[in-house]
Motif scaffolding. Structure first.
Motif, PDB file in Angstrom:
ATOM      1  N   UNK A 126      26.995  24.924  50.691  1.00 54.45           N
ATOM      2  CA  UNK A 126      26.870  26.060  49.798  1.00 54.45           C
ATOM      3  C   UNK A 126      27.432  25.677  48.440  1.00 54.45           C
ATOM      4  N   UNK A 127      27.285  26.577  47.476  1.00 52.95           N
ATOM      5  CA  UNK A 127      27.792  26.341  46.124  1.00 52.95           C
ATOM      6  C   UNK A 127      28.924  27.328  45.842  1.00 52.95           C
ATOM      7  N   UNK A 128      30.049  26.827  45.321  1.00 54.62           N
ATOM      8  CA  UNK A 128      31.219  27.655  45.043  1.00 54.62           C
ATOM      9  C   UNK A 128      31.684  27.413  43.613  1.00 54.62           C
ATOM     10  N   UNK A 129      31.862  28.495  42.856  1.00 51.71           N
ATOM     11  CA  UNK A 129      32.446  28.413  41.523  1.00 51.71           C
ATOM     12  C   UNK A 129      33.758  29.179  41.554  1.00 51.71           C
ATOM     13  N   UNK A 130      34.855  28.483  41.267  1.00 53.99           N
ATOM     14  CA  UNK A 130      36.191  29.063  41.401  1.00 53.99           C
ATOM     15  C   UNK A 130      36.768  29.315  40.010  1.00 53.99           C
ATOM     16  N   UNK A 131      37.393  30.490  39.826  1.00 62.30           N
ATOM     17  CA  UNK A 131      37.815  30.906  38.488  1.00 62.30           C
ATOM     18  C   UNK A 131      39.193  31.548  38.491  1.00 62.30           C
ATOM     19  N   UNK A 132      39.914  31.338  37.369  1.00 58.41           N
ATOM     20  CA  UNK A 132      41.138  32.078  37.073  1.00 58.41           C
ATOM     21  C   UNK A 132      40.838  33.140  36.026  1.00 58.41           C
ATOM     22  N   UNK A 133      41.460  34.288  36.178  1.00 53.45           N
ATOM     23  CA  UNK A 133      41.403  35.324  35.150  1.00 53.45           C
ATOM     24  C   UNK A 133      42.276  34.898  33.978  1.00 53.45           C
ATOM     25  N   UNK A 134      41.702  34.876  32.778  1.00 50.80           N
ATOM     26  CA  UNK A 134      42.432  34.476  31.571  1.00 50.80           C
ATOM     27  C   UNK A 134      43.259  35.664  31.074  1.00 50.80           C
ATOM     28  N   UNK A 135      44.574  35.467  30.807  1.00 49.74           N
ATOM     29  CA  UNK A 135      45.396  36.585  30.312  1.00 49.74           C
ATOM     30  C   UNK A 135      44.818  37.188  29.036  1.00 49.74           C
TER      31      UNK A 135
END
Length: 233
Positions: A126-135
């Protein structure tokens, strides 16, 4: 001061690695699927994106988020969400520690989100895009970085299902299916379908997994399945 800074970095490293590796095999003693409206405890300590609850349904709620900015990995191909997010961890942790074009350290936030595009078969990647929320203080000019990209979401609606415990590959698919089932026959399901057809936020992903908690919190953990969509008004 150097010792204190090293200790803080180690804590951040442990916190993020656990978030991005599925946490622990220790089950949450009060694990309950289908939670609604539980405020993630970590958001009392670190910054989370703000939202308004538009509707509370049977096993789900509809939220409206204001504009948000995320720093994201390129899509990672894997058969495991847990393994893919572990791979993504190293890039994202380096980014908030200052490995970016501004050499800027970024404050810890929550949630970490993984956008999931499942494969067609049981043993395919599968394809996974992982992200952090920017302050918020960094959102007007988020630091770029090699092999990462910036996602800017306009005001976005999200259908949400909460579940507790540590995220695992065996639970996320079941929770995503349960969210879709609870939305079936509602106007929200039609809005989500139309948004995907129109190429709205999340149109490339089947669902998104949001993780909030520290690895040291073994009870009262809050995770979420998200189905983002837009509504034309």
């Amino acid at each position: 001061m150097a010792v204190a800074a090293a200790g803080l970095s180690f804590f951040k490293l442990s916190f993020l690695l656990s978030l991005l590796s599925g946490g622990s095999n220790i089950p949450d003693p009060i694990s309950r699927p289908g939670l609604v409206g539980k405020f993630p405890p970590s958001c009392n300590r670190i910054e989370c994106p703000s939202y308004e609850v538009i509707h509370a349904g049977n096993g789900y709620e509809i939220r409206r988020y204001e504009k948000t900015v995320w720093i994201s990995t390129e899509p990672i191909q894997d058969i495991s969400l847990v393994d893919a997010t572990r791979t993504a961890f190293f890039q994202l942790f380096a980014y908030i520690q200052g490995k970016n074009e501004y050499h800027q350290k970024i404050e810890m936030t929550a949630p970490v989100i993984s956008q999931v595009s499942p494969s067609d078969g049981p043993f395919c990647e599968s394809s996974f895009t992982v992200s952090f929320y920017v302050p918020k203080k960094n959102q007007p000019d988020p630091a770029p970085a090699k092999n990462l990209h910036i996602q800017k979401w306009n005001s976005t609606y999200v259908a949400v299902r909460q579940f507790s415990g540590f995220v695992s590959d065996s639970t996320v698919g079941e929770e995503a299916a349960a969210l879709s089932a609870s939305l079936k026959g509602t106007a929200w399901a039609n809005a989500i379908k139309k948004s995907k057809e129109d190429g709205g936020v999340g149109s490339d992903s089947a669902y998104t997994v949001a993780q909030y908690n520290s690895p040291f919190e073994f009870s009262g953990r809050v995770n979420e399945i998200w189905l983002p969509f837009q509504i034309d008004i």
